[in-house]
Design a protein around this motif. Structure first.
Motif, PDB file in Angstrom:
ATOM      1  N   ARG A  83       7.655   1.337   1.755  1.00 48.94           N
ATOM      2  CA  ARG A  83       8.765   1.309   2.718  1.00 48.94           C
ATOM      3  C   ARG A  83       9.007   2.673   3.360  1.00 48.94           C
ATOM      4  NH1 ARG A  83      13.638   2.917   0.118  1.00 48.94           N
ATOM      5  NH2 ARG A  83      13.311   3.321  -2.080  1.00 48.94           N
ATOM      6  N   VAL A  84       8.639   3.746   2.659  1.00 53.15           N
ATOM      7  CA  VAL A  84       8.852   5.093   3.188  1.00 53.15           C
ATOM      8  C   VAL A  84       7.666   5.559   4.030  1.00 53.15           C
ATOM      9  CG1 VAL A  84       9.211   7.507   2.537  1.00 53.15           C
ATOM     10  CG2 VAL A  84      10.341   5.684   1.245  1.00 53.15           C
ATOM     11  N   TYR A  85       6.440   5.312   3.554  1.00 53.51           N
ATOM     12  CA  TYR A  85       5.263   5.924   4.168  1.00 53.51           C
ATOM     13  C   TYR A  85       4.505   5.040   5.152  1.00 53.51           C
ATOM     14  CZ  TYR A  85       5.977   9.720   0.950  1.00 53.51           C
ATOM     15  OH  TYR A  85       6.517  10.781   0.273  1.00 53.51           O
ATOM     16  N   PHE A  86       4.669   3.736   5.084  1.00 55.76           N
ATOM     17  CA  PHE A  86       3.921   2.888   6.011  1.00 55.76           C
ATOM     18  C   PHE A  86       4.176   3.230   7.476  1.00 55.76           C
ATOM     19  CE2 PHE A  86       2.249  -1.169   3.747  1.00 55.76           C
ATOM     20  CZ  PHE A  86       1.491  -0.377   2.906  1.00 55.76           C
TER      21      PHE A  86
ATOM     22  N   GLY B  20       5.980  -0.535  -8.363  1.00 55.90           N
ATOM     23  CA  GLY B  20       6.326   0.849  -8.052  1.00 55.90           C
ATOM     24  C   GLY B  20       5.906   1.236  -6.637  1.00 55.90           C
ATOM     25  N   PHE B  21       4.711   0.798  -6.245  1.00 60.72           N
ATOM     26  CA  PHE B  21       4.213   1.119  -4.910  1.00 60.72           C
ATOM     27  C   PHE B  21       5.098   0.504  -3.830  1.00 60.72           C
ATOM     28  CE2 PHE B  21       1.815  -0.365  -1.210  1.00 60.72           C
ATOM     29  CZ  PHE B  21       1.347   0.834  -0.714  1.00 60.72           C
ATOM     30  N   TRP B  22       5.368  -0.795  -3.946  1.00 63.85           N
ATOM     31  CA  TRP B  22       6.142  -1.464  -2.898  1.00 63.85           C
ATOM     32  C   TRP B  22       7.587  -0.994  -2.888  1.00 63.85           C
ATOM     33  CZ3 TRP B  22       3.660  -3.308   0.970  1.00 63.85           C
ATOM     34  CH2 TRP B  22       2.363  -3.807   0.787  1.00 63.85           C
TER      35      TRP B  22
ATOM     36  N   ILE C  35      -2.819   1.629   5.760  1.00 61.96           N
ATOM     37  CA  ILE C  35      -1.916   0.516   5.441  1.00 61.96           C
ATOM     38  C   ILE C  35      -2.710  -0.660   4.871  1.00 61.96           C
ATOM     39  CG2 ILE C  35      -0.376  -1.231   6.444  1.00 61.96           C
ATOM     40  CD1 ILE C  35       0.619   0.981   8.358  1.00 61.96           C
ATOM     41  N   VAL C  36      -3.843  -0.981   5.517  1.00 60.20           N
ATOM     42  CA  VAL C  36      -4.691  -2.084   5.042  1.00 60.20           C
ATOM     43  C   VAL C  36      -5.264  -1.757   3.666  1.00 60.20           C
ATOM     44  CG1 VAL C  36      -6.832  -3.361   5.478  1.00 60.20           C
ATOM     45  CG2 VAL C  36      -5.223  -2.926   7.355  1.00 60.20           C
ATOM     46  N   ALA C  37      -5.802  -0.554   3.504  1.00 55.68           N
ATOM     47  CA  ALA C  37      -6.421  -0.169   2.230  1.00 55.68           C
ATOM     48  C   ALA C  37      -5.400  -0.187   1.095  1.00 55.68           C
ATOM     49  CB  ALA C  37      -7.064   1.211   2.354  1.00 55.68           C
ATOM     50  N   LEU C  38      -4.221   0.366   1.332  1.00 55.38           N
ATOM     51  CA  LEU C  38      -3.197   0.415   0.286  1.00 55.38           C
ATOM     52  C   LEU C  38      -2.634  -0.970  -0.015  1.00 55.38           C
ATOM     53  CD1 LEU C  38      -1.383   3.698   1.350  1.00 55.38           C
ATOM     54  CD2 LEU C  38      -2.744   3.340  -0.728  1.00 55.38           C
TER      55      LEU C  38
ATOM     56  N   PRO D  29      -2.217  20.544  -6.954  1.00 53.67           N
ATOM     57  CA  PRO D  29      -1.208  19.921  -6.093  1.00 53.67           C
ATOM     58  C   PRO D  29      -0.678  18.625  -6.723  1.00 53.67           C
ATOM     59  CG  PRO D  29      -3.223  20.413  -4.867  1.00 53.67           C
ATOM     60  CD  PRO D  29      -3.518  20.670  -6.303  1.00 53.67           C
ATOM     61  N   THR D  30       0.562  18.301  -6.405  1.00 50.79           N
ATOM     62  CA  THR D  30       1.142  17.071  -6.953  1.00 50.79           C
ATOM     63  C   THR D  30       0.400  15.862  -6.410  1.00 50.79           C
ATOM     64  OG1 THR D  30       2.751  16.995  -5.176  1.00 50.79           O
ATOM     65  CG2 THR D  30       3.463  18.032  -7.213  1.00 50.79           C
ATOM     66  N   THR D  31       0.265  14.856  -7.255  1.00 47.60           N
ATOM     67  CA  THR D  31      -0.370  13.611  -6.845  1.00 47.60           C
ATOM     68  C   THR D  31       0.589  12.803  -5.991  1.00 47.60           C
ATOM     69  OG1 THR D  31      -1.562  13.633  -8.942  1.00 47.60           O
ATOM     70  CG2 THR D  31      -1.607  11.585  -7.694  1.00 47.60           C
ATOM     71  N   TYR D  32       1.800  12.685  -6.475  1.00 49.82           N
ATOM     72  CA  TYR D  32       2.850  11.960  -5.754  1.00 49.82           C
ATOM     73  C   TYR D  32       4.020  12.926  -5.571  1.00 49.82           C
ATOM     74  CZ  TYR D  32       0.246   7.949  -7.592  1.00 49.82           C
ATOM     75  OH  TYR D  32      -0.727   7.054  -7.912  1.00 49.82           O
ATOM     76  N   GLU D  33       4.587  12.951  -4.374  1.00 46.70           N
ATOM     77  CA  GLU D  33       5.665  13.914  -4.147  1.00 46.70           C
ATOM     78  C   GLU D  33       6.900  13.597  -4.976  1.00 46.70           C
ATOM     79  OE1 GLU D  33       8.291  12.665  -0.337  1.00 46.70           O
ATOM     80  OE2 GLU D  33       6.429  13.670   0.097  1.00 46.70           O
TER      81      GLU D  33
END
Length: 196
Positions: free
Chosen positions: A90-93, A83-85, A101-104, A155-159
């Motif tokens: 691709r949108v937020y990196f 789900g993340f990849w 980027i490294v942490a995620l 607030p929403t966790t994920y938009e």
């Protein structure tokens, strides 16, 4: 179980525990439940700990718990990784700092790799109901997120999970069912190509 497998589990725990604890330390206790990835790292840590204890203390009879927790952790971790990849990276990196980027990347590759290596090194056979146990954790996470956003107006966790209209429900359904599909593929591959 061999000494090498137990050492691998200890090394895995030494990698996972900081991955689980550091976000909570930096951001407060709400991080324990806020993100699906955090849940997957917590479940992976628990699964590897139970696997370690099962082999270290065989008289404790933890075989079923070790198998079920590993299967559930694989379901949730691989599901969040895919789900993340697919939906996030691709949108937020391009928009976030190198540190994030490294942490995620770490949190969406390392726990999953450790779980799959553990599966290959152990004699645990995944079962379909282990995947359904993982799906139960995923659904519980989604219900808590819905409650936070809709009922408590947090607030929403994920938009992409705003919980306004049916779009979030459809995405949640795809996450739960898609994760089951990926889990079944891993389960079948593990049965077809046993570790021994």
């Amino acid at each position: 179980m061999g000494v090498a497998v137990q050492r691998f589990r200890l090394v895995s725990l030494l990698l996972l525990i900081p991955s689980m604890a550091l976000p909570v330390y930096l951001n407060g206790p709400r991080y324990l439940y806020l993100y699906a990835t955090q849940w997957s790292i917590e479940l992976a840590t628990i699964a590897l700990l139970i696997g370690y204890l099962h082999d270290r203390y065989p008289t404790w009879d933890l075989e079923k718990a070790a198998s079920a927790s590993l299967g559930a952790a694989i379901y949730l971790s691989i599901g969040t990784m895919v789900g993340f990849w697919y939906a996030f990276a691709r949108v937020y990196f391009p928009l976030i700092s190198t540190y994030w980027i490294v942490a995620l990347t770490w949190s969406h590759i390392i726990p999953q790799a450790l779980l799959l290596i553990n599966l290959r090194l152990s004699n645990i056979q995944l079962r379909l109901w282990h995947g359904f146990l993982g799906a139960t954790f995923a659904i519980l996470y989604l219900l808590i997120d819905w409650y936070r956003v809709v009922v408590t107006s947090s607030p929403t966790t994920y938009e992409f999970l705003s919980w306004e209209g049916s779009d979030s429900m459809i995405k949640s359904l795809f996450f739960v069912l898609g994760s089951i599909l990926v889990y079944i593929i891993i389960m079948r591959l593990n049965l077809r190509f046993p570790a021994r």
